[in-house]
Design a protein around this motif. Structure first.
Motif, PDB file in Angstrom:
ATOM      1  N   UNK A  76       0.824  -1.205   0.000  1.00 11.65           N
ATOM      2  CA  UNK A  76       0.000   0.000   0.000  1.00 11.65           C
ATOM      3  C   UNK A  76       0.861   1.260   0.000  1.00 11.65           C
ATOM      4  N   UNK A  77       2.031   1.157   0.622  1.00  8.74           N
ATOM      5  CA  UNK A  77       2.937   2.306   0.654  1.00  8.74           C
ATOM      6  C   UNK A  77       3.596   2.547  -0.700  1.00  8.74           C
ATOM      7  N   UNK A  78       3.558   1.539  -1.565  1.00 14.54           N
ATOM      8  CA  UNK A  78       4.173   1.647  -2.890  1.00 14.54           C
ATOM      9  C   UNK A  78       3.128   1.871  -3.975  1.00 14.54           C
ATOM     10  N   UNK A  79       2.016   1.147  -3.873  1.00 18.09           N
ATOM     11  CA  UNK A  79       0.969   1.238  -4.892  1.00 18.09           C
ATOM     12  C   UNK A  79      -0.397   1.168  -4.235  1.00 18.09           C
ATOM     13  N   UNK A  80      -1.344   1.919  -4.753  1.00 15.58           N
ATOM     14  CA  UNK A  80      -2.696   1.930  -4.193  1.00 15.58           C
ATOM     15  C   UNK A  80      -3.594   0.894  -4.865  1.00 15.58           C
ATOM     16  N   UNK A  81      -3.063   0.175  -5.836  1.00  9.73           N
ATOM     17  CA  UNK A  81      -3.829  -0.867  -6.512  1.00  9.73           C
ATOM     18  C   UNK A  81      -4.104  -1.997  -5.521  1.00  9.73           C
TER      19      UNK A  81
ATOM     20  N   UNK B 106       6.200  -0.862 -12.375  1.00  8.12           N
ATOM     21  CA  UNK B 106       6.869   0.262 -11.716  1.00  8.12           C
ATOM     22  C   UNK B 106       6.889   0.065 -10.199  1.00  8.12           C
ATOM     23  N   UNK B 107       5.773  -0.402  -9.645  1.00  3.57           N
ATOM     24  CA  UNK B 107       5.715  -0.650  -8.201  1.00  3.57           C
ATOM     25  C   UNK B 107       6.697  -1.748  -7.800  1.00  3.57           C
ATOM     26  N   UNK B 108       6.818  -2.768  -8.638  1.00  2.00           N
ATOM     27  CA  UNK B 108       7.758  -3.872  -8.402  1.00  2.00           C
ATOM     28  C   UNK B 108       9.188  -3.344  -8.289  1.00  2.00           C
ATOM     29  N   UNK B 109       9.583  -2.518  -9.236  1.00  4.48           N
ATOM     30  CA  UNK B 109      10.937  -1.955  -9.216  1.00  4.48           C
ATOM     31  C   UNK B 109      11.101  -1.000  -8.038  1.00  4.48           C
ATOM     32  N   UNK B 110      10.085  -0.177  -7.785  1.00  6.93           N
ATOM     33  CA  UNK B 110      10.160   0.788  -6.684  1.00  6.93           C
ATOM     34  C   UNK B 110      10.398   0.095  -5.347  1.00  6.93           C
ATOM     35  N   UNK B 111       9.718  -1.031  -5.133  1.00  9.55           N
ATOM     36  CA  UNK B 111       9.860  -1.729  -3.860  1.00  9.55           C
ATOM     37  C   UNK B 111      11.266  -2.292  -3.687  1.00  9.55           C
TER      38      UNK B 111
END
Length: 225
Positions: A85-90, A97-102
């Motif tokens: 949830x802290x990375x993506x609201x989906x 993008x969320x995968x890489x960001x995490x």
């Protein structure tokens, strides 16, 4: 794009390049990770997406839960949910993008970024502060069930009180981000004061080998040239 994975044929490699080539360049322009690291991360992501069928475009969250369990030995659904949830609201999928960001978050040495992520995960009520009740719930995980329930209750209460005294810097009854960051800036080891959030060096080592992230392998092996 060079074929980086022997399990992906030339056709799939071309498809991968078409799908993620632009995103790789976009992320690499601002990321501290290398282009190769980003490509390897997305190659793994692509394999998970392929598993979901020919029309799939994103990783499912239940797949990500399994990754947490295998790589980090974390089965706490709330920790996983709050981290995502802290990375993506989906609520259903994990975007590339969320995968890489995490994973970038898991490899960064930027304390400010780690603190912001940790505080958002710990703020389970989404109020911008952490209250005594939230601290108490977190403290329940620090002590295993035993024969003496009264002693466990006392230990949890003592730990809750200790944490509140330590982190409620302005003594207003709650822990704000300002309170938290002022303490952690002085003692970075306390960034995870309410439980696991970031991989240990051993877990990062495993993650690096599984995903073939060269920069992390160098980080985990100080003797690497």
């Amino acid at each position: 794009m060079e074929n980086l994975d022997s399990t992906v044929d030339s056709t799939e490699n071309s498809k991968f390049s078409a799908l993620y080539g632009g995103l790789i360049k976009e992320i690499a322009a601002t990321s501290k990770m290398s282009t190769l690291d980003i490509t390897c991360l997305l190659c793994v992501y692509y394999k998970f997406v392929r598993f979901n069928g020919p029309g799939a475009k994103q990783m499912k969250k239940n797949q990500f839960y399994q990754i947490y369990l295998v790589l980090f030995n974390v089965a706490n659904v709330q920790v996983i949910e709050r981290s995502l949830l802290a990375i993506t609201k989906d609520t259903k999928y994990v975007s590339p993008r969320a995968w890489v960001d995490l994973f970038e978050l898991y490899t960064t040495e930027d304390l400010e970024r780690r603190m912001k992520f940790a505080f958002e995960v710990y703020d389970t009520k989404n109020t911008g502060v952490i209250d005594r009740e939230q601290v108490g719930v977190a403290c329940e995980k620090f002590f295993h069930e035993g024969d003496d329930e009264d002693e466990l209750i006392e230990l949890r209460a003592d730990m809750t009180e200790f944490i509140m005294k330590k982190f409620d810097v302005d003594k207003d009854g709650v822990i704000s981000f300002e309170d938290y960051s002022s303490v952690v800036s002085q003692q970075p080891v306390l960034v995870e004061f309410l439980g696991w959030l970031f991989p240990s060096n051993e877990e990062r080592d495993l993650m690096a080998h599984v995903i073939n992230m060269d920069s992390m392998l160098n980080y985990c092996n100080p003797d690497a040239k």
